[in-house]
Design a protein around this motif. Sequence first.
Motif, mmCIF file in Angstrom:
data_model
loop_
_atom_site.group_PDB
_atom_site.id
_atom_site.type_symbol
_atom_site.label_atom_id
_atom_site.label_comp_id
_atom_site.label_asym_id
_atom_site.label_seq_id
_atom_site.Cartn_x
_atom_site.Cartn_y
_atom_site.Cartn_z
ATOM 1 N N ARG A 72 0.828 -1.213 0.000
ATOM 2 C CA ARG A 72 0.000 0.000 0.000
ATOM 3 C C ARG A 72 0.862 1.263 0.000
ATOM 4 O O ARG A 72 0.531 2.244 -0.660
ATOM 5 N N ALA B 180 -1.508 4.024 -1.923
ATOM 6 C CA ALA B 180 -2.806 3.856 -1.281
ATOM 7 C C ALA B 180 -2.747 4.220 0.202
ATOM 8 O O ALA B 180 -3.751 4.604 0.796
ATOM 9 N N HIS B 181 -1.569 4.106 0.788
ATOM 10 C CA HIS B 181 -1.348 4.458 2.193
ATOM 11 C C HIS B 181 -0.281 5.539 2.192
ATOM 12 O O HIS B 181 0.875 5.283 1.940
#
Length: 82
Positions: free
Chosen positions: A35, A40-41
């Motif tokens: 991620r 995404a993170h």
Amino acid sequence: MSIFGERLRAVRHQRGYTLRALGVASGVPYETIARLESGAHRSPRSEAVVALCKTLGVSADFLLGITDRQPSIFGRMHKGDL
């Protein structure tokens, strides 16, 4: 993808780690690493950054995009790296 994710992926590949192998070696779940690499993170925990840097042998400043120099934490540090 964030600069952190781009650099993390590049260094992981340079060092020959798979996502799972880096996860095992660093103690950071491979899903989290995936991620982070994909963007995404976006806000890695400081504990994860430290663990990844130690395992990969790079500075947090490099992974976070603070510097473009890639000093090894196990090699000779330059005066400007501190």
